[in-house]
Enzyme design. Structure first.
Site, PDB file in Angstrom:
ATOM      1  N   HIS A   1       0.825  -1.205   0.000  1.00 29.49           N
ATOM      2  CA  HIS A   1       0.000   0.000   0.000  1.00 29.49           C
ATOM      3  C   HIS A   1       0.860   1.256   0.000  1.00 29.49           C
ATOM      4  O   HIS A   1       0.974   1.952   1.009  1.00 29.49           O
ATOM      5  CB  HIS A   1      -0.952  -0.020   1.203  1.00 29.49           C
ATOM      6  CG  HIS A   1      -2.082  -0.981   1.025  1.00 29.49           C
ATOM      7  ND1 HIS A   1      -2.771  -1.537   2.078  1.00 29.49           N
ATOM      8  CD2 HIS A   1      -2.652  -1.490  -0.101  1.00 29.49           C
ATOM      9  CE1 HIS A   1      -3.711  -2.345   1.595  1.00 29.49           C
ATOM     10  NE2 HIS A   1      -3.642  -2.333   0.291  1.00 29.49           N
TER      11      HIS A   1
ATOM     12  N   HIS B   1      -0.496  -8.672   0.999  1.00 29.82           N
ATOM     13  CA  HIS B   1      -1.579  -8.762   1.985  1.00 29.82           C
ATOM     14  C   HIS B   1      -2.280 -10.109   2.003  1.00 29.82           C
ATOM     15  O   HIS B   1      -3.081 -10.375   2.884  1.00 29.82           O
ATOM     16  CB  HIS B   1      -2.608  -7.653   1.718  1.00 29.82           C
ATOM     17  CG  HIS B   1      -1.959  -6.307   1.618  1.00 29.82           C
ATOM     18  ND1 HIS B   1      -1.688  -5.701   0.422  1.00 29.82           N
ATOM     19  CD2 HIS B   1      -1.469  -5.490   2.573  1.00 29.82           C
ATOM     20  CE1 HIS B   1      -1.079  -4.553   0.642  1.00 29.82           C
ATOM     21  NE2 HIS B   1      -0.924  -4.399   1.926  1.00 29.82           N
TER      22      HIS B   1
ATOM     23  N   GLU C   1      -6.073  -7.769   3.551  1.00 30.80           N
ATOM     24  CA  GLU C   1      -5.560  -8.844   4.424  1.00 30.80           C
ATOM     25  C   GLU C   1      -6.716  -9.518   5.166  1.00 30.80           C
ATOM     26  O   GLU C   1      -6.754 -10.753   5.299  1.00 30.80           O
ATOM     27  CB  GLU C   1      -4.547  -8.279   5.426  1.00 30.80           C
ATOM     28  CG  GLU C   1      -3.952  -9.377   6.295  1.00 30.80           C
ATOM     29  CD  GLU C   1      -3.071  -8.853   7.412  1.00 30.80           C
ATOM     30  OE1 GLU C   1      -2.337  -7.868   7.211  1.00 30.80           O
ATOM     31  OE2 GLU C   1      -3.130  -9.439   8.511  1.00 30.80           O
TER      32      GLU C   1
ATOM     33  N   SER D   1       5.556   0.209   4.265  1.00 25.20           N
ATOM     34  CA  SER D   1       5.599   0.079   2.804  1.00 25.20           C
ATOM     35  C   SER D   1       6.242   1.295   2.142  1.00 25.20           C
ATOM     36  O   SER D   1       6.079   1.507   0.940  1.00 25.20           O
ATOM     37  CB  SER D   1       4.173  -0.118   2.271  1.00 25.20           C
ATOM     38  OG  SER D   1       3.303   0.824   2.852  1.00 25.20           O
TER      39      SER D   1
END
Ligand code: SF4
Length: 321
Positions: free
Chosen positions: A46, A79, A131, A272
């Site tokens: 992300h 995820h 996720e 991330s």
């Protein structure tokens, strides 16, 4: 206020975790080996910058597998995905590379095992997050999703039988523990997962931002709006005493007004986020008269994950050809 009172502290650890590093390298290597385009289901991680950089190299990000041409190569994001997605890929004869973080896979295994034992599972996480969709898909008939401590009141499960809780890997540690306490009150036979589901990277980044927050007039968290762990870092910074805390994708999103009367600035970034984006924020602050940042590290991280086996196999074949 004097110039000398100004300081900038960068929290460490911050930025890339082992799962993100592995997922990004997976797409890069897939592009090297198979050539463009390589399809990626959902954002690989992300972060807007990461996704745009991979797009420039030939990755095509899709929401669902029906957007991928039959027979093409598709990477599953860090995820994780539900078994239904694996089945759909097999039906469409897609070549798949699974970049699910091994720490997410661990939660999937726990969900499967508890479902096999016929235990009801309370999953603590955010509805709609990829996720959570993937983990719930492992045992949909056994799962109840709880998003906040107050949601526990609405959970309809027998209170005289064992119930187990699992969680998304990127939650606030403190808020999750509050939810677990509420679950314990309601379900006396509540069982915990065998080990922490909130991953080491999430925990370390939250602990590191706590260390700098109390002494900060302003905390800037670098990370994208859909990055759960980045959004949590803002909340954790505020709870730990930062006078203000904001999330930005990059330096261009900093509002100059945030710096009015501000001497002490803390910086961190989500799991991330490439370091180049933090560098951009530090350069921006130096341009506004703040001194070079000092790093405050609470722990060294050395964890790395091997690339997905299906990719390693093809890399090896390529080397031998
Ligand atoms: Fe894995 Fe944690 Fe990184 Fe998510 S944040 S990719 S669970 S190491």
């Amino acid at each position: 206020m004097t110039e000398s009172a100004k300081h900038v502290v960068v929290a460490a650890p911050r930025g890339y975790c082992a799962g993100v590093d592995r997922a990004v390298i997976t797409v890069e290597k897939a592009l090297d080996i198979y050539g463009a385009p390589v399809y990626v289901r959902k954002q690989i991680v992300h972060n807007k910058h990461v996704v745009e950089t991979l797009e420039q190299r030939g990755a095509i990000f899709v929401e669902e597998l029906d957007e991928v041409p039959a027979g093409a190569t598709v990477v599953f994001s860090a995820h994780g995905v539900s078994p239904a997605v694996h089945e759909q890929a097999a039906e469409r004869q897609l070549k798949t590379i699974d970049a699910t973080c091994p720490l997410v896979t661990k939660v999937h295994h726990e969900a499967k095992r508890f479902a096999k034992d016929e235990l009801p599972i309370v999953l603590i996480g955010h509805a709609g997050h990829e996720e959570v969709e993937g983990t719930m898909g492992e045992a949909p008939d056994h799962m109840t999703l709880v998003q906040h401590p107050d949601d526990v009141d609405q959970v309809e499960l027998p209170t005289d039988k064992p119930v187990v809780w699992l969680s998304q890997t990127t939650l606030s540690v403190d808020e999750t523990m509050e939810t677990v306490d509420r679950l314990k009150e309601k379900f006396p036979l509540l069982q915990a997962p065998p080990s922490d589901d909130i991953c080491y990277a999430t925990q370390n980044r939250q602990q590191a931002v706590k260390e700098i927050a109390a002494n900060s007039d302003l905390v800037i968290v670098v990370g994208s709006s859909n990055s759960s762990n980045s959004v949590r870092l803002v909340e954790v910074a505020l709870e730990a005493g930062a006078k203000a805390a904001y999330r930005v994708d990059n330096a261009s999103e900093i509002d100059e007004a945030w710096l009015d009367g501000v001497d002490r600035i803390g910086i961190t970034s989500g799991a991330s986020v490439p370091e180049v984006l933090v560098d951009g924020v530090l350069e921006y602050l130096e341009g506004k008269g703040y001194p070079k940042a000092v790093e405050e590290r609470i722990i060294e991280e050395s964890l790395t994950f091997a690339l997905p086996p299906e990719l390693r196999k093809d890399m090896k074949q390529r080397e031998q050809a």
